[in-house]
Write a protein that holds these residues in place. Structure first.
Motif, PDB file in Angstrom:
ATOM      1  N   UNK A  33     -30.659  52.494  31.454  1.00 51.40           N
ATOM      2  CA  UNK A  33     -29.936  52.867  30.230  1.00 51.40           C
ATOM      3  C   UNK A  33     -29.523  54.338  30.270  1.00 51.40           C
ATOM      4  N   UNK A  34     -30.387  55.192  30.774  1.00 49.52           N
ATOM      5  CA  UNK A  34     -30.084  56.626  30.854  1.00 49.52           C
ATOM      6  C   UNK A  34     -28.855  56.879  31.731  1.00 49.52           C
ATOM      7  N   UNK A  35     -28.811  56.201  32.869  1.00 46.96           N
ATOM      8  CA  UNK A  35     -27.680  56.356  33.791  1.00 46.96           C
ATOM      9  C   UNK A  35     -26.396  55.806  33.161  1.00 46.96           C
ATOM     10  N   UNK A  36     -26.514  54.615  32.556  1.00 44.09           N
ATOM     11  CA  UNK A  36     -25.326  53.967  31.975  1.00 44.09           C
ATOM     12  C   UNK A  36     -24.780  54.776  30.805  1.00 44.09           C
ATOM     13  N   UNK A  37     -25.685  55.362  30.010  1.00 46.15           N
ATOM     14  CA  UNK A  37     -25.241  56.173  28.872  1.00 46.15           C
ATOM     15  C   UNK A  37     -24.442  57.380  29.358  1.00 46.15           C
ATOM     16  N   UNK A 175     -32.176  51.487  16.978  1.00 45.53           N
ATOM     17  CA  UNK A 175     -31.484  50.257  16.578  1.00 45.53           C
ATOM     18  C   UNK A 175     -31.071  49.418  17.795  1.00 45.53           C
ATOM     19  N   UNK A 176     -30.972  48.118  17.570  1.00 43.96           N
ATOM     20  CA  UNK A 176     -30.419  47.245  18.607  1.00 43.96           C
ATOM     21  C   UNK A 176     -28.937  47.565  18.785  1.00 43.96           C
ATOM     22  N   UNK A 177     -28.535  47.870  19.997  1.00 45.38           N
ATOM     23  CA  UNK A 177     -27.116  48.032  20.310  1.00 45.38           C
ATOM     24  C   UNK A 177     -26.934  47.643  21.774  1.00 45.38           C
ATOM     25  N   UNK A 178     -25.700  47.547  22.248  1.00 48.05           N
ATOM     26  CA  UNK A 178     -25.511  47.070  23.630  1.00 48.05           C
ATOM     27  C   UNK A 178     -26.264  47.902  24.678  1.00 48.05           C
ATOM     28  N   UNK A 179     -26.275  49.229  24.547  1.00 43.79           N
ATOM     29  CA  UNK A 179     -26.955  50.065  25.550  1.00 43.79           C
ATOM     30  C   UNK A 179     -28.457  49.780  25.607  1.00 43.79           C
ATOM     31  N   UNK A 180     -29.062  49.555  24.427  1.00 42.11           N
ATOM     32  CA  UNK A 180     -30.505  49.309  24.367  1.00 42.11           C
ATOM     33  C   UNK A 180     -30.880  48.045  25.155  1.00 42.11           C
ATOM     34  N   UNK A 181     -29.938  47.125  25.309  1.00 44.08           N
ATOM     35  CA  UNK A 181     -30.231  45.896  26.061  1.00 44.08           C
ATOM     36  C   UNK A 181     -30.625  46.194  27.507  1.00 44.08           C
ATOM     37  N   UNK A 182     -30.135  47.321  28.052  1.00 46.16           N
ATOM     38  CA  UNK A 182     -30.460  47.660  29.442  1.00 46.16           C
ATOM     39  C   UNK A 182     -31.939  47.989  29.588  1.00 46.16           C
ATOM     40  N   UNK A 183     -32.508  48.550  28.545  1.00 43.06           N
ATOM     41  CA  UNK A 183     -33.951  48.824  28.541  1.00 43.06           C
ATOM     42  C   UNK A 183     -34.746  47.537  28.323  1.00 43.06           C
ATOM     43  N   UNK A 184     -34.301  46.732  27.354  1.00 45.90           N
ATOM     44  CA  UNK A 184     -35.034  45.516  26.984  1.00 45.90           C
ATOM     45  C   UNK A 184     -35.041  44.509  28.138  1.00 45.90           C
ATOM     46  N   UNK A 185     -33.947  44.483  28.912  1.00 46.22           N
ATOM     47  CA  UNK A 185     -33.802  43.477  29.970  1.00 46.22           C
ATOM     48  C   UNK A 185     -34.833  43.630  31.079  1.00 46.22           C
ATOM     49  N   UNK A 186     -35.538  44.749  31.103  1.00 36.53           N
ATOM     50  CA  UNK A 186     -36.555  44.966  32.141  1.00 36.53           C
ATOM     51  C   UNK A 186     -37.924  45.260  31.510  1.00 36.53           C
ATOM     52  N   UNK A 187     -38.135  44.828  30.265  1.00 34.17           N
ATOM     53  CA  UNK A 187     -39.332  45.260  29.534  1.00 34.17           C
ATOM     54  C   UNK A 187     -40.459  44.235  29.503  1.00 34.17           C
ATOM     55  N   UNK A 188     -40.183  42.983  29.795  1.00 36.08           N
ATOM     56  CA  UNK A 188     -41.291  42.027  29.891  1.00 36.08           C
ATOM     57  C   UNK A 188     -42.102  42.336  31.149  1.00 36.08           C
ATOM     58  N   UNK A 189     -43.390  41.964  31.146  1.00 43.00           N
ATOM     59  CA  UNK A 189     -44.151  42.141  32.390  1.00 43.00           C
ATOM     60  C   UNK A 189     -43.572  41.240  33.486  1.00 43.00           C
ATOM     61  N   UNK A 203     -38.822  47.171  41.422  1.00 38.76           N
ATOM     62  CA  UNK A 203     -37.467  46.628  41.437  1.00 38.76           C
ATOM     63  C   UNK A 203     -36.688  47.243  42.597  1.00 38.76           C
ATOM     64  N   UNK A 204     -36.011  46.415  43.358  1.00 40.66           N
ATOM     65  CA  UNK A 204     -35.099  46.921  44.388  1.00 40.66           C
ATOM     66  C   UNK A 204     -33.665  46.920  43.852  1.00 40.66           C
ATOM     67  N   UNK A 205     -33.248  45.805  43.281  1.00 38.24           N
ATOM     68  CA  UNK A 205     -31.901  45.705  42.706  1.00 38.24           C
ATOM     69  C   UNK A 205     -32.028  45.087  41.325  1.00 38.24           C
ATOM     70  N   UNK A 206     -31.279  45.626  40.368  1.00 45.94           N
ATOM     71  CA  UNK A 206     -31.280  45.095  38.991  1.00 45.94           C
ATOM     72  C   UNK A 206     -29.849  45.091  38.483  1.00 45.94           C
ATOM     73  N   UNK A 207     -29.398  43.925  38.052  1.00 44.52           N
ATOM     74  CA  UNK A 207     -28.079  43.808  37.432  1.00 44.52           C
ATOM     75  C   UNK A 207     -28.252  43.280  36.020  1.00 44.52           C
ATOM     76  N   UNK A 208     -27.624  43.948  35.062  1.00 47.63           N
ATOM     77  CA  UNK A 208     -27.687  43.526  33.665  1.00 47.63           C
ATOM     78  C   UNK A 208     -26.263  43.332  33.143  1.00 47.63           C
ATOM     79  N   UNK A 209     -26.031  42.162  32.557  1.00 47.03           N
ATOM     80  CA  UNK A 209     -24.754  41.901  31.886  1.00 47.03           C
ATOM     81  C   UNK A 209     -25.019  41.839  30.381  1.00 47.03           C
ATOM     82  N   UNK A 210     -24.301  42.622  29.612  1.00 48.00           N
ATOM     83  CA  UNK A 210     -24.441  42.591  28.156  1.00 48.00           C
ATOM     84  C   UNK A 210     -23.371  41.639  27.612  1.00 48.00           C
ATOM     85  N   UNK A 211     -23.795  40.599  26.926  1.00 49.08           N
ATOM     86  CA  UNK A 211     -22.888  39.518  26.540  1.00 49.08           C
ATOM     87  C   UNK A 211     -22.554  39.492  25.064  1.00 49.08           C
ATOM     88  N   UNK A 212     -23.275  40.257  24.262  1.00 51.73           N
ATOM     89  CA  UNK A 212     -22.976  40.279  22.832  1.00 51.73           C
ATOM     90  C   UNK A 212     -23.624  41.492  22.187  1.00 51.73           C
TER      91      UNK A 212
END
Lengths: 261, 261
Positions: A33-37, A175-189, A203-212
């Protein structure tokens, strides 16, 4: 449409201890998220639609630089390259796609997946930490409530499945917003916790698509592994918002330590 | 472990008309393999394990340059950046991870997916092309036999599902190897054909993970879409070899033209 041939921009950032876990490991989703922001500052489009990143080396807490190179600014989509460096050495490389993420007004043409069937958050399992364990910044920043059916590992009785499910929301009022999804997408154990496989799962490679654009409230998250083989595993993560919309899809390729036979 | 700070290498390639379809569109999977093959020349590791690419602009048949920048050469994994340019303009950016892909001697620790249930190739549906249609280089290079259950589109009667399945093998004697998986992972038609959605479905982001060295013979492939919304769709592709091993997982984010209401 412009094909940007400008010199890369450099953004100074401070990687905060608040997002570390274990022995100072920074959370991969928060780094993404930091990089994408930083990249998003260099396009006219409002949202990050997709980010792919390769974690070449683990960054440390402290000063870092994000190098952003706009590649193409199109009418619908912009492409940028971004790289996080520390002391001049590249740590994480990312490809960022910016555009407009659909809000709730957009009716999906087709959806073939369904949200995970989770008990309500109050019937789910939180994390606790004893004083002799290292800090877990992810759990300090995010509130996670695991489905008891995939939370055997919390009781040190791994359930044996290659899936973990749970609710996630910010603890800090983010707040929930599209950028925050990048953090959440890797937050489960990692799914390895339920398989009884110990150790760090980098993680070696991580791809996140924000769909909504996510609605406020709890996010229902599910992470599944399909193949663990030869020290490599894949993990798919879906994030669903409180109105039942699929707002994020992620996949990562990670390493695990093969248990001794 | 070395953190490479060397100048990028440049590799000249010729993008062949043989891999075009429609009006000179080059096949995205073949482009991915071409870029990854160039990157692989700049690491000591034998295989491409993972590639993520963003297709910023469509390249044309003819001369192109691939710029390869080794980022980190580790003991288990190497990371490289690669970019395809034409006339100095970036067209495709890629992040390449190299390492060693498991061969059949490696027993998976866990597999939670299963190969698609396909009729034998001789009961499946090939593609034909009438003389007034443009060439389809993908079908000239690859032999594809679609499961009749997801091949309604061939009879101009789309089945309505967001899934296509079929067998794929080279028509030109190209052996199955890890690099070839990058081409195969994008070789099924888009799921939009079975949904009756016309038009080109340009890939924006494509990530391919190679999970096993494929055995010789037919490859069983399945592609699924989960969410089509606001002009964006995801497609997951799995490739299974003739011995029933999952050898490749891919996901792409692509654009489609929303049908008029």
């Amino acid at each position: 449409v412009t094909s940007a041939q400008t010199a890369p921009a450099h953004v100074d950032v401070e990687l905060a201890d608040a997002w570390t876990y274990g022995r100072g490991i920074l959370h991969g989703g928060h780094l993404l998220e930091t990089i994408a922001a930083a990249a998003l500052e260099h396009t006219a489009h409002p949202h990050v639609v997709s980010v792919s990143a390769v974690y070449a080396a683990a960054p440390s807490v402290g000063a870092a630089t994000i190098e952003v190179e706009p590649v193409r600014e199109g009418r619908t989509v912009a492409s940028l390259r971004a790289r996080l460096l520390q002391d001049g050495a590249p740590k994480i490389d990312a490809l960022v796609t910016a555009g407009t993420v659909s809000d709730a007004d957009v009716a999906p043409l087709r959806l073939t997946s369904a949200p995970p069937d989770l008990p309500p958050p109050e019937e789910c399992v939180g994390f606790s930490r004893s004083d002799d364990e290292p800090r877990n910044g992810i759990q300090e920043q995010l509130e996670t409530r695991m489905d008891p059916a995939t939370a055997g590992f919390v009781r040190l009785e791994p359930g044996g499945g290659a899936e973990v499910r749970g609710w996630i929301r910010s603890r800090t009022g983010r707040p929930n917003d599209p950028l925050f999804m990048l953090t959440v997408a890797d937050a489960l154990p990692p799914v390895t916790v339920e398989l009884g496989i110990g150790g760090w799962v980098p993680t070696v490679e991580l791809t996140v698509h924000v769909r909504g654009v996510p609605a406020p409230g709890w996010l229902a998250c599910v992470q599944r592994g399909r193949l663990l083989s030869g020290g490599w595993l894949d993990e798919d993560c879906e994030v669903w918002d409180s109105t039942g919309r699929l707002v994020c899809q992620a996949r990562q390729l990670a390493r695990y330590r093969e248990p001794r036979a």
